[in-house]
Design an enzyme around this catalytic site. Structure first.
Site, PDB file in Angstrom:
ATOM      1  N   TYR A 118      11.633   2.249  -0.539  1.00 20.91           N
ATOM      2  CA  TYR A 118      10.236   1.896  -0.829  1.00 20.91           C
ATOM      3  C   TYR A 118       9.321   3.094  -0.632  1.00 20.91           C
ATOM      4  CZ  TYR A 118       5.799  -0.696  -0.440  1.00 20.91           C
ATOM      5  OH  TYR A 118       4.518  -1.156  -0.606  1.00 20.91           O
ATOM      6  N   SER A 147       0.411   2.636  -1.112  1.00 21.48           N
ATOM      7  CA  SER A 147       0.721   2.137   0.231  1.00 21.48           C
ATOM      8  C   SER A 147       0.657   3.311   1.185  1.00 21.48           C
ATOM      9  CB  SER A 147       2.135   1.537   0.249  1.00 21.48           C
ATOM     10  OG  SER A 147       2.575   1.298   1.572  1.00 21.48           O
TER      11      SER A 147
END
Length: 259
Positions: free
Chosen positions: A157, A144
């Site tokens: 995250y 990501s």
């Protein structure tokens, strides 16, 4: 220099984790259409079995294998099914919560690390010998943009995705000279049915606000197309790191939203 030999039929197996929805499901469809025999893994047996049937109905090859990537014993058992594997797409992962560091839930942090980092480690370790045995293997890590820069409210995250990014980068250094490529695809804002909804515990209003005013966030198919393109490059071409964002997103914190 002589061209690289074409991969054997056996090396055309592609294992996709987190294939029950979103990017994983879209990647499985596209790799199958590209000629790979896809093996779909996820915890939700009904979802991957339905997807495997859909892919077979389209004239391609697919097998469903229920698997929790954080269960190392189960992962090792899964790996015994293969002599060689051509592609491993480490897609299983996800985000939980958006609390600041001061109040973040350690259990959420732990679950994100286990799924995004340890899950990727488990599958990569278990299948690396099979990938090498194919003579032309590819490990794909779907990380990501969160693995490359930070943003407020996302530290758990972000930390997990930074770990996954470093795993890919280090693995590439450690296996250079062996017939396995390590590709990292780092998507930015992707709108899928479940990512934001899962992150916010099923709160549809909070999930909708993530994409509010963004005319065209990425879709799962956009990311799957990028993964498939990287995997199908000639064997000597390695896409080390590819960042893909929607045009409306300049960074993790700079997004154009229409009124």
């Amino acid at each position: 220099m002589a061209p690289a030999a074409a991969p054997s039929a056996a090396s055309r197996i592609a294992v996709v984790t987190g294939a029950s929805s979103g990017i994983g499901a879209a990647t499985a469809r596209q790799l199958a259409a590209a000629g790979y025999r896809v093996v779909l893994t996820a915890r939700r047996k009904d979802r991957i079995e339905a997807l495997a049937e859909e892919i077979r109905a389209a004239g391609h090859q697919a097998t469903a294998y229920p698997l929790d990537v954080t269960d190392r014993e189960a992962v090792d058992e899964f790996a015994t099914a293969f002599k060689t594997v051509g592609v491993l797409v480490n897609n299983a992962g996800g985000a939980l919560g958006a609390d600041p560091v001061a109040t973040g839930d350690p259990d959420d942090w732990r679950r994100m690390y286990e799924t995004n980092v340890i899950g990727t480690l488990n599958l990569t370790q278990a299948l690396l010998p099979k990938l090498e045995a194919s003579g032309d293997g590819t490990v794909v890590v779907v990380s990501s943009t969160a693995g490359l820069s930070t943003y407020e409210g996302g530290a758990g995250y972000v930390a997990a995705k930074h770990g996954e990014h470093v795993l890919a980068e280090t693995l590439r250094l450690e296996i250079v000279g062996r017939p396995v490529r390590v590709v990292e695809i780092a998507p930015g804002m992707v709108k899928t049915d479940e990512f934001a909804l899962t992150r916010f515990g099923g709160d549809r209003d909070k999930a909708a606000k993530v994409y509010q005013g963004v005319a065209a966030p990425l879709t799962a198919d956009d990311v799957a197309d990028t993964i498939t393109w990287a995997v199908t490059r000639p064997a000597h071409v390695n896409i080390d790191l590819l960042v893909v964002r929607p045009r409306a997103q300049a960074s993790n914190t700079k997004v154009h939203r229409e009124a």
